[in-house]
Design an enzyme around this catalytic site. Structure first.
Site, short mmCIF file in Angstrom:
data_model
loop_
_atom_site.label_atom_id
_atom_site.label_comp_id
_atom_site.label_asym_id
_atom_site.label_seq_id
_atom_site.Cartn_x
_atom_site.Cartn_y
_atom_site.Cartn_z
N LYS A 2 0.90 -1.32 -0.05
CA LYS A 2 0.10 -0.10 0.04
C LYS A 2 0.79 1.19 0.00
O LYS A 2 0.46 2.28 -0.67
CB LYS A 2 -1.03 0.05 1.24
N HIS A 18 -14.59 -3.56 8.47
CA HIS A 18 -14.00 -3.39 7.40
C HIS A 18 -14.13 -4.34 6.18
O HIS A 18 -13.29 -4.40 5.21
CB HIS A 18 -12.37 -2.95 7.56
N ARG A 57 -7.07 -8.57 -9.17
CA ARG A 57 -7.68 -9.53 -9.25
C ARG A 57 -9.22 -9.34 -9.64
O ARG A 57 -9.69 -8.16 -9.55
CB ARG A 57 -7.42 -10.44 -8.10
N GLU A 112 -2.72 7.22 7.62
CA GLU A 112 -3.84 7.93 6.71
C GLU A 112 -4.71 8.65 7.64
O GLU A 112 -5.14 8.13 8.72
CB GLU A 112 -4.63 6.84 6.08
#
Ligand code: ADP
Ligand code: ADP
Ligand code: MG
Length: 501
Positions: free
Chosen positions: A116, A235, A292, A200
Site C-alpha cells: 500500500k 472493514h 484480481r 492515513e
C-alpha cells in the site's frame, strides 16, 4: 489460443470461472484439497486433481503442486480466482517461467499495488488523489506522533501489506497512538509476515466506492463504472450495489478517469478494481487497488452487460479490448448480498457443518453464484461463504424489493446463516433511502440484531428438516432391509412411495 484452463481455487468462484470457460469451449482442470474431495467444483470441471491436505498452505497455496498439475494436464493458462494465489507476484512469475499464462496482471503491477505504501507513492506521481497521510512506513514513534498531530486526529494506522480488513487501527486520542501502532504492527506481522505500517487521515462519513477496470496488453484501458460497498462489518463488505446511490454523473466521470490513470500507471492488464474512499461531499481518495477479480464483480456484469471472466481470458490471450469506453453504459440496478454460514445472533461465529436441505430462490432478475447442495458439508478450513445472491431490477427500489423476495425464498437447514441479518438491512430507513456510510452496521446495530421469534419461515425450515430426516431414515431402511432383494416390484413400489411422501 487458450484451450484449457486450470482453476487454482475452490468454491463458488471456481464454478463461476468454469461456467464462462464452458461457454467459450475451453476445457477446465480443477484442483482440490483432501477436504474438498466431494466439493462441486471437482465434478464441474473436465478433470480434477487432489493437490494436498486441507490447510490452504499445503494445497491451494502449494504453487509447485499446482504448476505440476497444469503441466501434466497440458493447461495453457491458470485462473487464480480471488484470495489464495490471486495476488501473489511470485506465482505469476513462476507461471510465466513455465510458459503457462497467468490470467491476471504481471508481477510488477501486483507488487506495486500489493504494497500500500508503494501504491500510494505511485498514485501520487500519477496525479491520483490519495488519502492524506505518510509516504513512508512508521519507524520512529515520536516522529509518528508529530506527524499524526499535523494531520489531525482521528487517523488510521494501516498495514502496508494489509488485506481482508486486517491490520488496521482507528486512533482517536493522542494517548492511544503508541498502543495502536504496536497493535497494528503485531497484527500485520502475524497476518502478512510484514510489520510495515503507515498513517492515513481518517475520512469521516466514509463511503467505499470502487471502480471496475479492464485493460488489455495493447495500452487500452476502460472502466466499467462504480460499485458502492459501504455496508461493511469490520472493514469487510457485506452488501454491494451499483450504481452507487450517492454518485453524480460528473463525479462518476472524474473518478472513472482517475481509475483508468491509476491502472495505466502500473501498465496494468486484465481486470482490476480501484478502491476509493469518499466523504459525504464526494471528495474522493485512492484507497488501494485489488489486482484480481473481485468477489462482488457480478453486480457490474449485470448492469454493464459484460462477462468479466470472458474479458480476463481474452486479454490474457493477447486480444484487444472489444468495447470502447463510450460504448458502455449502466442499465438498471444490481445488489449483491454475501451469504455466510455464520450465526448473526452469536457475534457472527462461523457455523460450518452439513447442509441438510437447501432450496435456492428462483425467478426473474436473480443470479445466485454458489457451490453448495443438499448434504454438502461446509469445511472448517476455508472462508464460510455459502453463496452470493445477486438481483437486478430496472431501478434501485425494484432491486430492493426483488432482494427481499429472493431472501424470503431461500430455504436452508442444518447450518445457521447471515440471511436473517441481511433481511433486516433491507428494512432500515437509511438503506432504503440510499443514505449510508461505512458506519451503517454499527449505527443500526440494535435494529439489525433484533432476534426473531418463531416466524413462518422458521416453521417452514423446521418442517423441511423433519421431512428430510424422515426421508433419510426411510431410505436407510430400504437399503438395510433384507427384503429389498426379494421382489424387484416391491422395491420399486416402496421407492416410489418414498418419493411421493
Ligand atoms: P473483495 O475486495 O473482492 O471484496 P475481500 O477483501 O472480501 O475481497 O477478499 C476476498 C478474499 O480474499 C477473501 O477470501 C479474503 O479472505 C482474501 N484476501 C483478501 N486480501 C488478502 C490478503 N492480503 N491475503 C490473503 N487473503 C486475502
Ligand atoms: P483492505 O486491503 O483490508 O481491503 P482497505 O484499505 O481497502 O483495506 O480498507 C478497507 C476498509 O477500511 C475501507 O473500505 C474503509 O471502510 C475502511 N478504511 C480504510 N482506510 C480508511 C480511512 N483512511 N478512513 C476511513 N475508513 C477507512
Ligand atoms: Mg480493500
Amino acid at each position: 489460443m487458450i484451450k484449457k484452463i486450470l482453476i487454482a481455487n475452490r468454491g463458488e468462484i471456481a464454478i463461476r470461472v468454469m461456467n464462462t470457460c464452458r461457454e467459450m469451449g475451453i476445457k477446465t482442470v480443477a484442483v482440490y484439497s483432501e477436504a474438498d474431495r466431494t466439493s462441486l467444483h471437482t465434478q464441474y470441471a473436465d478433470e480434477a486433481y487432489c493437490i494436498g491436505p486441507a490447510p490452504s498452505n499445503e494445497s491451494y497455496l502449494n504453487t509447485d503442486k499446482i504448476l505440476e498439475v497444469a503441466m501434466k494436464t497440458g493447461a495453457d493458462a491458470i485462473h487464480p480466482g480471488y484470495g489464495f494465489l490471486s495476488e501473489n507476484a511470485n506465482f505469476a512469475e513462476q507461471c510465466q517461467k513455465e510458459g503457462i499464462t497467468f490470467i491476471g496482471p504481471d508481477a510488477y503491477a501486483i507488487n506495486t499495488m500489493g504494497d500500500k505504501i508503494t501504491a500510494r507513492k505511485t498514485m501520487t506521481a500519477a496525479g491520483v488523489p490519495v488519502v492524506p497521510g505518510t509516504a513512508e512506513p512508521i519507524t520512529d514513534i515520536d516522529a509518528a506522533v508529530k506527524k499524526i498531530m499535523e494531520i489531525g486526529l482521528p487517523v488510521m494506522i494501516k498495514a502496508s501489506a494489509g488485506g481482508g480488513g486486517k491490520g488496521m487501527r482507528l486512533v482517536e486520542k493522542e494517548e492511544d497512538i503508541l498502543s495502536s501502532v504496536q497493535g497494528a504492527k503485531s497484527e500485520a506481522l502475524a497476518a502478512f509476515g510484514n510489520d510495515s505500517v503507515y498513517i492515513e487521515k481518517y475520512i469521516s462519513s466514509p463511503h467505499h466506492i470502487e471502480f471496475q477496470i479492464l485493460a488489455d496488453k495493447h495500452g487500452n484501458c476502460i472502466h466499467l463504472f462504480e460499485r458502492e460497498c459501504s455496508v461493511q462489518r469490520r472493514h469487510q463488505k457485506v452488501v454491494e450495489e451499483t450504481p452507487s446511490p450517492i454518485m453524480t454523473p460528473k463525479v462518476r466521470q472524474e473518478m472513472g478517469q482517475h481509475a483508468v490513470a491509476a491502472a495505466k500507471a502500473v501498465n496494468y492488464s486484465g481486470a482490476g478494481t480501484i478502491e476509493f474512499i469518499t466523504d459525504d461531499n464526494l471528495n474522493y481518495y485512492f484507497l488501494e487497488m485489488n489486482t484480481r477479480l473481485q468477489v462482488e464483480h457480478p453486480i457490474t456484469e449485470q448492469v454493464v452487460g459484460i462477462d468479466l471472466v470472458r474479458e480476463q481470458i481474452k486479454i490474457a490471450d493477447g486480444e484487444k479490448l472489444s468495447v470502447k469506453q463510450e460504448e458502455l453504459s449502466q442499465h438498471g440496478h444490481a445488489i449483491e448480498m454475501r451469504i455466510y454460514a455464520e450465526d448473526p445472533d452469536n457475534n457472527f461465529m462461523p457455523n460450518p457443518g452439513t447442509i441438510h436441505h437447501i432450496q435456492f430462490p428462483l425467478g426473474p432478475g436473480i443470479r445466485h453464484d454458489t457451490y453448495v447442495h443438499n448434504g454438502y458439508k461446509i469445511p472448517i478450513y476455508y472462508d464460510p461463504m455459502i453463496s452470493k445472491l445477486v438481483v437486478w431490477g430496472n431501478n434501485r427500489m425494484e432491486a430492493i424489493d426483488r432482494m427481499k423476495r429472493a431472501l424470503s425464498g431461500f430455504r436452508i437447514s442444518g447450518v445457521k446463516t447471515s440471511i436473517p441479518f441481511l433481511s433486516r438491512i433491507l428494512e432500515i430507513d437509511d438503506f432504503k433511502k440510499g443514505r449510508y456510510t461505512t458506519h451503517f452496521i454499527p449505527k443500526n446495530e440494535e435494529e439489525l440484531q433484533k432476534r426473531e421469534t418463531c416466524t413462518e419461515d422458521g416453521e417452514n425450515i423446521a418442517a423441511i428438516t423433519a421431512f428430510v430426516a424422515f426421508q433419510n431414515q426411510l431410505q436407510k431402511q430400504i437399503v438395510s432391509s433384507p427384503n429389498v432383494v426379494s421382489s424387484k416390484w416391491k422395491e420399486f413400489g416402496r421407492k416410489k412411495a418414498v418419493t411421493r411422501l
